[in-house]
Design a protein around this motif. Structure first.
Motif, PDB file in Angstrom:
ATOM      1  N   ALA A 152       9.236   7.842   6.825  1.00 17.32           N
ATOM      2  CA  ALA A 152       8.801   8.683   7.940  1.00 17.32           C
ATOM      3  C   ALA A 152       9.171  10.144   7.700  1.00 17.32           C
ATOM      4  CB  ALA A 152       9.428   8.179   9.238  1.00 17.32           C
ATOM      5  N   HIS A 153      10.329  10.377   7.076  1.00 12.34           N
ATOM      6  CA  HIS A 153      10.743  11.750   6.782  1.00 12.34           C
ATOM      7  C   HIS A 153       9.791  12.401   5.773  1.00 12.34           C
ATOM      8  CE1 HIS A 153      13.434  15.170   6.326  1.00 12.34           C
ATOM      9  NE2 HIS A 153      13.393  15.011   5.016  1.00 12.34           N
ATOM     10  N   GLY A 154       9.421  11.652   4.732  1.00 11.38           N
ATOM     11  CA  GLY A 154       8.476  12.188   3.757  1.00 11.38           C
ATOM     12  C   GLY A 154       7.130  12.514   4.373  1.00 11.38           C
ATOM     13  N   VAL A 155       6.678  11.650   5.271  1.00 11.23           N
ATOM     14  CA  VAL A 155       5.401  11.906   5.949  1.00 11.23           C
ATOM     15  C   VAL A 155       5.518  13.133   6.846  1.00 11.23           C
ATOM     16  CG1 VAL A 155       3.762  10.974   7.630  1.00 11.23           C
ATOM     17  CG2 VAL A 155       4.645   9.511   5.799  1.00 11.23           C
ATOM     18  N   ARG A 156       6.627  13.268   7.551  1.00 16.89           N
ATOM     19  CA  ARG A 156       6.808  14.443   8.408  1.00 16.89           C
ATOM     20  C   ARG A 156       6.844  15.722   7.575  1.00 16.89           C
ATOM     21  NH1 ARG A 156      11.236  17.157  10.754  1.00 16.89           N
ATOM     22  NH2 ARG A 156      12.743  15.633   9.981  1.00 16.89           N
ATOM     23  N   ARG A 157       7.478  15.658   6.401  1.00 15.78           N
ATOM     24  CA  ARG A 157       7.505  16.829   5.519  1.00 15.78           C
ATOM     25  C   ARG A 157       6.097  17.237   5.094  1.00 15.78           C
ATOM     26  NH1 ARG A 157      10.719  20.167   3.251  1.00 15.78           N
ATOM     27  NH2 ARG A 157      10.962  19.374   1.126  1.00 15.78           N
ATOM     28  N   ALA A 158       5.275  16.243   4.763  1.00 13.59           N
ATOM     29  CA  ALA A 158       3.931  16.531   4.256  1.00 13.59           C
ATOM     30  C   ALA A 158       2.943  16.853   5.370  1.00 13.59           C
ATOM     31  CB  ALA A 158       3.419  15.340   3.456  1.00 13.59           C
ATOM     32  N   ALA A 159       3.163  16.277   6.567  1.00 11.64           N
ATOM     33  CA  ALA A 159       2.283  16.495   7.724  1.00 11.64           C
ATOM     34  C   ALA A 159       0.813  16.270   7.381  1.00 11.64           C
ATOM     35  CB  ALA A 159       2.497  17.888   8.302  1.00 11.64           C
ATOM     36  N   PRO A 160       0.437  15.066   6.910  1.00 13.72           N
ATOM     37  CA  PRO A 160      -0.977  14.821   6.607  1.00 13.72           C
ATOM     38  C   PRO A 160      -1.829  14.925   7.872  1.00 13.72           C
ATOM     39  CG  PRO A 160       0.269  12.754   6.612  1.00 13.72           C
ATOM     40  CD  PRO A 160       1.267  13.861   6.718  1.00 13.72           C
ATOM     41  N   ALA A 161      -2.980  15.539   7.740  1.00 13.30           N
ATOM     42  CA  ALA A 161      -3.860  15.717   8.890  1.00 13.30           C
ATOM     43  C   ALA A 161      -4.541  14.400   9.240  1.00 13.30           C
ATOM     44  CB  ALA A 161      -4.905  16.778   8.580  1.00 13.30           C
ATOM     45  N   PRO A 162      -4.786  14.154  10.530  1.00 16.35           N
ATOM     46  CA  PRO A 162      -5.566  12.962  10.901  1.00 16.35           C
ATOM     47  C   PRO A 162      -6.911  12.962  10.184  1.00 16.35           C
ATOM     48  CG  PRO A 162      -4.580  13.966  12.857  1.00 16.35           C
ATOM     49  CD  PRO A 162      -4.342  14.918  11.715  1.00 16.35           C
ATOM     50  N   GLY A 163      -7.262  11.800   9.631  1.00 17.59           N
ATOM     51  CA  GLY A 163      -8.506  11.679   8.899  1.00 17.59           C
ATOM     52  C   GLY A 163      -8.436  12.075   7.447  1.00 17.59           C
ATOM     53  N   ALA A 182       2.271   7.191   7.413  1.00 14.08           N
ATOM     54  CA  ALA A 182       1.090   8.009   7.155  1.00 14.08           C
ATOM     55  C   ALA A 182      -0.094   7.489   7.969  1.00 14.08           C
ATOM     56  CB  ALA A 182       0.757   8.008   5.664  1.00 14.08           C
ATOM     57  N   ARG A 183      -0.185   6.170   8.072  1.00 17.80           N
ATOM     58  CA  ARG A 183      -1.264   5.570   8.871  1.00 17.80           C
ATOM     59  C   ARG A 183      -1.070   5.883  10.348  1.00 17.80           C
ATOM     60  NH1 ARG A 183      -5.082   5.480  10.275  1.00 17.80           N
ATOM     61  NH2 ARG A 183      -6.668   3.927  10.707  1.00 17.80           N
ATOM     62  N   ILE A 184       0.170   5.800  10.823  1.00 15.30           N
ATOM     63  CA  ILE A 184       0.461   6.141  12.218  1.00 15.30           C
ATOM     64  C   ILE A 184       0.102   7.596  12.500  1.00 15.30           C
ATOM     65  CG2 ILE A 184       2.379   6.493  13.846  1.00 15.30           C
ATOM     66  CD1 ILE A 184       3.630   3.924  12.677  1.00 15.30           C
ATOM     67  N   ALA A 185       0.282   8.465  11.480  1.00 11.87           N
ATOM     68  CA  ALA A 185      -0.073   9.882  11.631  1.00 11.87           C
ATOM     69  C   ALA A 185      -1.575  10.117  11.611  1.00 11.87           C
ATOM     70  CB  ALA A 185       0.586  10.702  10.520  1.00 11.87           C
ATOM     71  N   GLY A 186      -2.343   9.083  11.300  1.00  9.60           N
ATOM     72  CA  GLY A 186      -3.794   9.192  11.327  1.00  9.60           C
ATOM     73  C   GLY A 186      -4.465   9.336   9.987  1.00  9.60           C
ATOM     74  N   ALA A 187      -3.708   9.294   8.903  1.00 10.33           N
ATOM     75  CA  ALA A 187      -4.306   9.405   7.576  1.00 10.33           C
ATOM     76  C   ALA A 187      -4.946   8.086   7.155  1.00 10.33           C
ATOM     77  CB  ALA A 187      -3.242   9.814   6.560  1.00 10.33           C
ATOM     78  N   ARG A 188      -5.945   8.181   6.295  1.00 12.41           N
ATOM     79  CA  ARG A 188      -6.487   6.999   5.619  1.00 12.41           C
ATOM     80  C   ARG A 188      -5.599   6.724   4.404  1.00 12.41           C
ATOM     81  NH1 ARG A 188     -11.443   9.837   6.870  1.00 12.41           N
ATOM     82  NH2 ARG A 188     -11.267  10.878   4.837  1.00 12.41           N
ATOM     83  N   VAL A 189      -5.165   5.482   4.249  1.00 10.71           N
ATOM     84  CA  VAL A 189      -4.098   5.166   3.301  1.00 10.71           C
ATOM     85  C   VAL A 189      -4.605   4.292   2.169  1.00 10.71           C
ATOM     86  CG1 VAL A 189      -1.950   3.850   3.030  1.00 10.71           C
ATOM     87  CG2 VAL A 189      -2.205   5.460   4.932  1.00 10.71           C
ATOM     88  N   THR A 190      -4.242   4.682   0.952  1.00  7.20           N
ATOM     89  CA  THR A 190      -4.438   3.837  -0.225  1.00  7.20           C
ATOM     90  C   THR A 190      -3.077   3.583  -0.856  1.00  7.20           C
ATOM     91  OG1 THR A 190      -6.653   4.710  -0.680  1.00  7.20           O
ATOM     92  CG2 THR A 190      -5.499   3.660  -2.514  1.00  7.20           C
ATOM     93  N   LEU A 191      -2.801   2.328  -1.194  1.00  5.59           N
ATOM     94  CA  LEU A 191      -1.554   1.946  -1.854  1.00  5.59           C
ATOM     95  C   LEU A 191      -1.870   1.454  -3.258  1.00  5.59           C
ATOM     96  CD1 LEU A 191       0.270   0.100   1.016  1.00  5.59           C
ATOM     97  CD2 LEU A 191       1.486   1.530  -0.623  1.00  5.59           C
TER      98      LEU A 191
END
Length: 332
Positions: A152-163, A182-191
């Motif tokens: 969650a900290h890494g995602v907050r640092r990057a702040a990916p935009a929704p979509g 990242a998904r909760i933040a609204g990003a489309r996720v590939t693993l």
């Protein structure tokens, strides 16, 4: 109550034993916590394997912790018996990073279970400020907050935009946590991962994520790339997956040199971010998402054991983590 307690001690690399150890001494500004559950982290596997450079043996491991407060806190936040989440990062409060509100990268940080004895024991004494009331969580969920807060900290640092499009390379626990938030933040996720088993587990946790074996990966580029591999070769290669104007976030920390071709780095106007540990804000965000039902705790907690049985189980899981997302030791 006797003057000793049961603790799981890593004596030397590859050697775990149950010991009766003296209970930790009380300290001003600290609370005694009766440990309830302990998440087994990749760091613990590395300590067991002798691949963690920041500690001395013997060591009581364990920094993903929940437990019950054994007294009231002085500020009234915590009442005796409350279930608490433990923030394992012991910080100095005085260095430049701490004064700037970044205690996660304190210059003098000590992490429970690494730099000092941790929570694979019946009790631990922790600074009051490092304890967060767990509310309606159960002990198992509360013990998973810390590892999820890393992603969650890494995602907050990057702040990916929704979509936007986010790639997470490495589908171990930290990568899964980053993908989830990242998904909760609204990003489309590939693993992406080298293991089909790990990707299948990740897909069960984040059903709408795209999963790809590294060997079959497409040439697509992404707005944000997170590395959670712990592999310096993969970390050096990750820049090639990033689109122009994107952010590259390194969740992994390993020995070795990061080497990028400057023209490739520069033409993308790359934002390069290291992400270390987590802050109070990240812990609260994870706990809030759990309370809202956004974190599938039951699918993340794949294995469980007891303090005594962990002597055999932890080495076995260290050898084959392909089917383990998060293993927990249940103490009380």
């Amino acid at each position: 109550m006797t003057d000793t307690m049961t603790a799981l001690v890593c004596e030397t690399p590859g050697q775990l034993q149950i010991h009766q150890r003296p209970r930790p001494a009380d300290r001003p500004g600290h609370l005694r916590v009766r440990v309830a559950a302990i998440g087994i982290c990749g760091t613990d596997y590395h300590i067991f394997g002798g691949n963690q450079p920041f500690l001395q043996y013997p060591r009581v491991m364990g920094h993903e912790l929940s437990g019950h407060a054994m007294a009231d806190s002085t500020d009234g936040r915590i009442v005796k018996g409350d279930l608490v989440v433990v923030n394992p990062y012991l910080t100095c409060g005085d260095c430049r990073a701490c004064r700037a509100g970044k205690p996660n990268c304190c210059e003098n940080i000590a992490v429970l279970g690494v730099h000092t004895d941790g929570g694979m024991a019946e009790e631990i004494v922790v600074p009051e400020g490092n304890l967060y009331p767990a509310g309606d969580m159960d002990a198992r969920a509360a013990a998973m907050v810390e590892f999820l807060a890393i992603g969650a900290h890494g995602v907050r640092r990057a702040a990916p935009a929704p979509g936007s499009d986010a790639l997470i390379v490495g589908a171990g626990p930290i990568g899964v946590g980053a993908a989830l938030f990242a998904r909760i933040a609204g990003a489309r996720v590939t693993l992406r991962d080298t293991s089909a088993d790990r990707l299948a587990l990740a897909a069960s946790i984040i059903p709408d994520a795209v999963t790809e074996l590294v060997s079959d990966a497409s040439d697509a580029v992404f707005d944000t790339v997170f590395d959670a591999t712990g592999n310096i070769g993969a970390m050096n290669a990750g820049l090639s997956h990033l689109g122009h104007g994107g952010a590259y976030v390194l969740l992994s920390v390993v020995k070795g040199d990061l080497v990028f071709a400057d023209p490739e780095f520069h033409k993308r106007e790359t934002t390069l971010l290291a992400s270390r540990n987590a802050t109070h804000e990240d812990f609260r965000h994870v706990m809030d998402c759990m309370a809202r039902g956004l974190v599938p705790v039951d699918r993340i907690a794949t294995h469980r054991t007891s303090l005594t049985d962990a002597v055999a189980d932890l080495p076995r899981w260290a050898e084959d983590r392909g089917t383990v997302v998060k293993a927990l030791i249940e103490v009380a």
